[in-house]
Design an enzyme around this catalytic site. Structure first.
Site, PDB file in Angstrom:
ATOM      1  N   GLY A  54       0.788  -1.225   0.000  1.00 34.21           N
ATOM      2  CA  GLY A  54       0.000   0.000   0.000  1.00 34.21           C
ATOM      3  C   GLY A  54       0.820   1.275   0.000  1.00 34.21           C
ATOM      4  N   ASN A  55       0.157   2.358  -0.295  1.00 35.87           N
ATOM      5  CA  ASN A  55       0.788   3.675  -0.239  1.00 35.87           C
ATOM      6  C   ASN A  55      -0.289   4.749  -0.200  1.00 35.87           C
ATOM      7  OD1 ASN A  55       0.393   3.528  -3.297  1.00 35.87           O
ATOM      8  ND2 ASN A  55       2.059   2.063  -2.970  1.00 35.87           N
ATOM      9  N   GLY A  71       8.528   0.490   0.640  1.00 43.61           N
ATOM     10  CA  GLY A  71       9.054  -0.689   1.318  1.00 43.61           C
ATOM     11  C   GLY A  71       8.986  -0.678   2.831  1.00 43.61           C
ATOM     12  N   GLU A 101       4.892   3.373  -6.378  1.00 46.67           N
ATOM     13  CA  GLU A 101       3.672   3.658  -7.151  1.00 46.67           C
ATOM     14  C   GLU A 101       3.447   5.153  -7.346  1.00 46.67           C
ATOM     15  OE1 GLU A 101       2.432   1.318  -8.613  1.00 46.67           O
ATOM     16  OE2 GLU A 101       1.826  -0.385  -7.375  1.00 46.67           O
ATOM     17  N   HIS A 120      -3.793   3.713  -1.909  1.00 47.74           N
ATOM     18  CA  HIS A 120      -3.731   2.420  -2.593  1.00 47.74           C
ATOM     19  C   HIS A 120      -3.538   1.324  -1.550  1.00 47.74           C
ATOM     20  CE1 HIS A 120      -2.580  -0.959  -4.957  1.00 47.74           C
ATOM     21  NE2 HIS A 120      -1.325  -0.927  -4.559  1.00 47.74           N
ATOM     22  N   HIS A 122      -4.565  -3.224  -0.547  1.00 50.84           N
ATOM     23  CA  HIS A 122      -4.911  -4.560  -1.046  1.00 50.84           C
ATOM     24  C   HIS A 122      -5.942  -5.210  -0.110  1.00 50.84           C
ATOM     25  CE1 HIS A 122      -0.423  -4.672  -2.578  1.00 50.84           C
ATOM     26  NE2 HIS A 122      -1.138  -3.762  -3.201  1.00 50.84           N
ATOM     27  N   HIS A 183      -4.245  -7.191  -8.386  1.00 52.71           N
ATOM     28  CA  HIS A 183      -3.354  -6.320  -7.631  1.00 52.71           C
ATOM     29  C   HIS A 183      -4.040  -5.744  -6.388  1.00 52.71           C
ATOM     30  CE1 HIS A 183      -0.299  -2.743  -7.857  1.00 52.71           C
ATOM     31  NE2 HIS A 183      -0.540  -3.129  -6.624  1.00 52.71           N
TER      32      HIS A 183
END
Ligand code: 13P
Length: 241
Positions: A54-55, A71, A101, A120, A122, A183
Site C-alpha cells: 500500500g501507499n 518498502g 507507485e 492504494h 490490497h 493487484h
C-alpha cells in the site's frame, strides 16, 4: 510571595504537577505528515494492507505531493518518514525513496484537479474480486450507488510501471475508486479522510456482494429505483465517501 515570583525563583508551586513546555503549533506540512502516518495505521489495523503493501499521498500545492516511503509497513510510519516529490516524481525532501507507485498517484493528480489525496491498498475481498476478473458494478446497495457508484476493474499492468497508469487512465475521470486486476484497489478524494473512507466503502461493498452471491440471489436495484437514487444523490448529505 506571588506565584509568578515563586516560579521566577525556581520554587515548586505545585510539586506534583509538571508545567508543560510551550508546544510549537503544527504547520500545514506537519499536519499532512501526521495524517499520512495516522491513515497508514488505519489501513493496517483494518487489514487492508499486510507487510509493506500500500501507499498514500496528499497534494501539498500545485507543485508538490507528499507520499509514503517505499518498502515500509504503512502501519508503522512516523510523520518524519514521509517523502516530498515534485509533479514529475523527483524527490524534493525526505530520507527514503518515495513509493514505487508514485507515478500512479501523479497520474491521478494530473487528471483530476479536484483530488487532494490518493490511497492504494490490497483489501482482501475487493482484491479477490480484482483477481477473479470481476468489477464491483452490480447495483445491490442504495448507499453505495449514491456514494461511490460502480467500481470498475482496470486491466492488469505491472506494479510500479507506466503501464499501470495507462491501465487506470480511462477510469480516472469518472470514478473515485478503481479495482486493479490481480493487484488491489486505488481510491481518491478531496482529502485523505475521504480517500480513506472510500477504501473502507469499497471493501465493505465487496463483502456484501460476495455474501449476497453466496446466498444465491443477489438482486440488483431496478432502473426506476436507480433513477430515484440518482435524483436523491444531490440531496444526500452523506456523499462524503
Ligand atoms: P511501496 O511500498 O513502494 O509504496 O509499494 C507497495 C505496494 O503496494 C505496491 O503496489
Amino acid at each position: 510571595m506571588s506565584y509568578i515570583k515563586k516560579i521566577l525563583e525556581g520554587a515548586a508551586v505545585l510539586p506534583f504537577v509538571k508545567i508543560p513546555f510551550a508546544v510549537r503549533p503544527l504547520s500545514p506540512e506537519d499536519n499532512i505528515r501526521r495524517d499520512l502516518a495516522d491513515f497508514g495505521r488505519m489501513l493496517h489495523s483494518q487489514g487492508f494492507v499486510a507487510a509493506t503493501d500500500g501507499n498514500l499521498s496528499v497534494r501539498m500545492d500545485s507543485n508538490r505531493v507528499m507520499v509514503t516511503p517505499t518498502g515500509v509497513s504503512k502501519g508503522m510510519m512516523e510523520p518524519e518518514d514521509m517523502v516530498v516529490v515534485d509533479m514529475e516524481g523527483c524527490k524534493v525532501s525526505g530520507c527514503s525513496n518515495p513509493s514505487s507507485e508514485i507515478a500512479m498517484h501523479l497520474t491521478i493528480y494530473n487528471m483530476r484537479p479536484d483530488v487532494g489525496a490518493v490511497v492504494h491498498a490490497h483489501p482482501c475481498t475487493a482484491t479477490a474480486f480484482a483477481s477473479a476478473g470481476l468489477a464491483l458494478d452490480q447495483p445491490l446497495c442504495s448507499e453505495i450507488v449514491i456514494t461511490l457508484g460502480a467500481v470498475p476493474l482496470a486491466p492488469y499492468a505491472t506494479t510500479g510501471t507506466h503501464g499501470l497508469s495507462e491501465s487506470l487512465a480511462p477510469y480516472i475521470p469518472s470514478h473515485n475508486a478503481i479495482l486493479m486486476a490481480n493487484h488491489g484497489v486505488v481510491t481518491y478524494g478531496r482529502d485523505i479522510r475521504q480517500a480513506y473512507l472510500r477504501m473502507e466503502a469499497v471493501e465493505h461493498y465487496a463483502k456484501i456482494v460476495l455474501a449476497a452471491r453466496q446466498l444465491g440471489c443477489a438482486r440488483s436495484l431496478n432502473d426506476s429505483q436507480l433513477e430515484e437514487l440518482f435524483k436523491a444523490r444531490s440531496r444526500y448529505n452523506g456523499n462524503s465517501h
